[in-house]
Design a protein around this motif. Structure first.
Motif, PDB file in Angstrom:
ATOM      1  N   UNK A   1      88.721 -83.320  -9.159  1.00  0.00           N
ATOM      2  CA  UNK A   1      90.163 -83.476  -9.090  1.00  0.00           C
ATOM      3  C   UNK A   1      90.568 -83.859  -7.677  1.00  0.00           C
ATOM      4  N   UNK A   2      91.415 -84.866  -7.608  1.00  0.00           N
ATOM      5  CA  UNK A   2      91.887 -85.244  -6.283  1.00  0.00           C
ATOM      6  C   UNK A   2      93.226 -84.556  -5.995  1.00  0.00           C
ATOM      7  N   UNK A   3      93.756 -84.790  -4.810  1.00  0.00           N
ATOM      8  CA  UNK A   3      94.959 -84.098  -4.346  1.00  0.00           C
ATOM      9  C   UNK A   3      96.172 -84.428  -5.215  1.00  0.00           C
ATOM     10  N   UNK A   4      96.353 -85.654  -5.612  1.00  0.00           N
ATOM     11  CA  UNK A   4      97.526 -86.021  -6.417  1.00  0.00           C
ATOM     12  C   UNK A   4      97.496 -85.347  -7.792  1.00  0.00           C
ATOM     13  N   UNK A   5      96.320 -85.178  -8.371  1.00  0.00           N
ATOM     14  CA  UNK A   5      96.216 -84.489  -9.653  1.00  0.00           C
ATOM     15  C   UNK A   5      96.537 -82.997  -9.517  1.00  0.00           C
ATOM     16  N   UNK A   6      96.108 -82.406  -8.427  1.00  0.00           N
ATOM     17  CA  UNK A   6      96.407 -80.991  -8.188  1.00  0.00           C
ATOM     18  C   UNK A   6      97.910 -80.793  -7.983  1.00  0.00           C
ATOM     19  N   UNK A   7      98.542 -81.682  -7.229  1.00  0.00           N
ATOM     20  CA  UNK A   7      99.991 -81.599  -7.013  1.00  0.00           C
ATOM     21  C   UNK A   7     100.734 -81.780  -8.330  1.00  0.00           C
ATOM     22  N   UNK A   8     100.310 -82.735  -9.140  1.00  0.00           N
ATOM     23  CA  UNK A   8     100.950 -82.956 -10.436  1.00  0.00           C
ATOM     24  C   UNK A   8     100.781 -81.736 -11.338  1.00  0.00           C
ATOM     25  N   UNK A   9      99.629 -81.100 -11.313  1.00  0.00           N
ATOM     26  CA  UNK A   9      99.382 -79.905 -12.096  1.00  0.00           C
ATOM     27  C   UNK A   9     100.284 -78.749 -11.647  1.00  0.00           C
ATOM     28  N   UNK A  10     100.413 -78.545 -10.355  1.00  0.00           N
ATOM     29  CA  UNK A  10     101.259 -77.472  -9.826  1.00  0.00           C
ATOM     30  C   UNK A  10     102.724 -77.719 -10.170  1.00  0.00           C
ATOM     31  N   UNK A  11     103.189 -78.953  -9.993  1.00  0.00           N
ATOM     32  CA  UNK A  11     104.582 -79.287 -10.324  1.00  0.00           C
ATOM     33  C   UNK A  11     104.825 -79.099 -11.822  1.00  0.00           C
ATOM     34  N   UNK A  12     103.894 -79.486 -12.652  1.00  0.00           N
ATOM     35  CA  UNK A  12     104.029 -79.309 -14.102  1.00  0.00           C
ATOM     36  C   UNK A  12     104.113 -77.840 -14.491  1.00  0.00           C
ATOM     37  N   UNK A  13     103.280 -76.999 -13.885  1.00  0.00           N
ATOM     38  CA  UNK A  13     103.315 -75.561 -14.175  1.00  0.00           C
ATOM     39  C   UNK A  13     104.639 -74.956 -13.727  1.00  0.00           C
ATOM     40  N   UNK A  14     105.145 -75.368 -12.572  1.00  0.00           N
ATOM     41  CA  UNK A  14     106.440 -74.873 -12.083  1.00  0.00           C
ATOM     42  C   UNK A  14     107.559 -75.297 -13.030  1.00  0.00           C
ATOM     43  N   UNK A  15     107.546 -76.543 -13.493  1.00  0.00           N
ATOM     44  CA  UNK A  15     108.572 -77.012 -14.419  1.00  0.00           C
ATOM     45  C   UNK A  15     108.512 -76.283 -15.759  1.00  0.00           C
ATOM     46  N   UNK A  16     107.337 -76.039 -16.261  1.00  0.00           N
ATOM     47  CA  UNK A  16     107.189 -75.293 -17.513  1.00  0.00           C
ATOM     48  C   UNK A  16     107.732 -73.873 -17.342  1.00  0.00           C
ATOM     49  N   UNK A  17     107.428 -73.239 -16.221  1.00  0.00           N
ATOM     50  CA  UNK A  17     107.951 -71.903 -15.944  1.00  0.00           C
ATOM     51  C   UNK A  17     109.465 -71.900 -15.859  1.00  0.00           C
ATOM     52  N   UNK A  18     110.039 -72.913 -15.220  1.00  0.00           N
ATOM     53  CA  UNK A  18     111.497 -73.009 -15.119  1.00  0.00           C
ATOM     54  C   UNK A  18     112.133 -73.192 -16.486  1.00  0.00           C
ATOM     55  N   UNK A  19     111.564 -74.027 -17.335  1.00  0.00           N
ATOM     56  CA  UNK A  19     112.103 -74.255 -18.684  1.00  0.00           C
ATOM     57  C   UNK A  19     112.026 -72.968 -19.517  1.00  0.00           C
ATOM     58  N   UNK A  20     110.938 -72.242 -19.422  1.00  0.00           N
ATOM     59  CA  UNK A  20     110.816 -70.976 -20.151  1.00  0.00           C
ATOM     60  C   UNK A  20     111.865 -69.985 -19.665  1.00  0.00           C
ATOM     61  N   UNK A  21     112.052 -69.889 -18.351  1.00  0.00           N
ATOM     62  CA  UNK A  21     113.070 -68.989 -17.812  1.00  0.00           C
ATOM     63  C   UNK A  21     114.468 -69.416 -18.263  1.00  0.00           C
ATOM     64  N   UNK A  22     114.760 -70.725 -18.249  1.00  0.00           N
ATOM     65  CA  UNK A  22     116.088 -71.233 -18.591  1.00  0.00           C
ATOM     66  C   UNK A  22     116.469 -70.896 -20.032  1.00  0.00           C
ATOM     67  N   UNK A  23     115.550 -71.063 -20.965  1.00  0.00           N
ATOM     68  CA  UNK A  23     115.859 -70.865 -22.372  1.00  0.00           C
ATOM     69  C   UNK A  23     115.625 -69.439 -22.860  1.00  0.00           C
ATOM     70  N   UNK A  24     114.664 -68.739 -22.302  1.00  0.00           N
ATOM     71  CA  UNK A  24     114.300 -67.432 -22.834  1.00  0.00           C
ATOM     72  C   UNK A  24     114.532 -66.290 -21.861  1.00  0.00           C
ATOM     73  N   UNK A  25     114.890 -66.575 -20.636  1.00  0.00           N
ATOM     74  CA  UNK A  25     115.101 -65.528 -19.642  1.00  0.00           C
ATOM     75  C   UNK A  25     116.396 -64.773 -19.862  1.00  0.00           C
ATOM     76  N   UNK A  26     116.475 -63.601 -19.290  1.00  0.00           N
ATOM     77  CA  UNK A  26     117.674 -62.763 -19.389  1.00  0.00           C
ATOM     78  C   UNK A  26     118.694 -63.278 -18.382  1.00  0.00           C
ATOM     79  N   UNK A  27     119.856 -63.676 -18.882  1.00  0.00           N
ATOM     80  CA  UNK A  27     120.920 -64.176 -18.022  1.00  0.00           C
ATOM     81  C   UNK A  27     122.096 -63.213 -18.084  1.00  0.00           C
ATOM     82  N   UNK A  28     122.750 -63.036 -16.962  1.00  0.00           N
ATOM     83  CA  UNK A  28     123.911 -62.157 -16.887  1.00  0.00           C
ATOM     84  C   UNK A  28     125.079 -62.805 -17.622  1.00  0.00           C
TER      85      UNK A  28
END
Length: 84
Positions: A1-28
């Motif tokens: 794996x090169x650096x650009x693939x690792x960055x894309x993987x990290x950004x993808x995981x962060x975006x997936x986490x944000x989407x899960x929090x947005x739709x399923x997280x506890x909001x005030x």
């Protein structure tokens, strides 16, 4: 794996986490109440990109005067719900 693939993987995981929090997280959520005068409830909801409060707690036995307020104009719906 090169650096650009690792960055894309990290950004993808962060975006997936944000989407899960947005739709399923506890909001005030704000809950408002109405005021009762002479057997008529009055509730005001402010519309500004969303509704505030998003939930209004009402009594079943009284009429409701609902006021929707936005930045440009005001709409009043008197006795929208009635028990009679």
């Amino acid at each position: 794996m090169n650096v650009s693939q690792i960055i894309a993987l990290i950004v993808g995981i962060i975006l997936i986490g944000f989407i899960i929090w947005w739709f399923f997280g506890k909001h005030k959520e704000a809950a408002g109440t109405s005021t009762i005068v002479n057997d008529e409830q009055t509730a005001t909801i402010v519309v500004n990109g969303g509704y505030s409060p998003s939930t209004v707690i009402l009594k079943k036995v009284c009429r409701l005067k609902l006021t929707l307020t936005c930045a440009t104009q005001q709409h009043v719906y008197p006795m929208l719900f009635s028990n009679s």
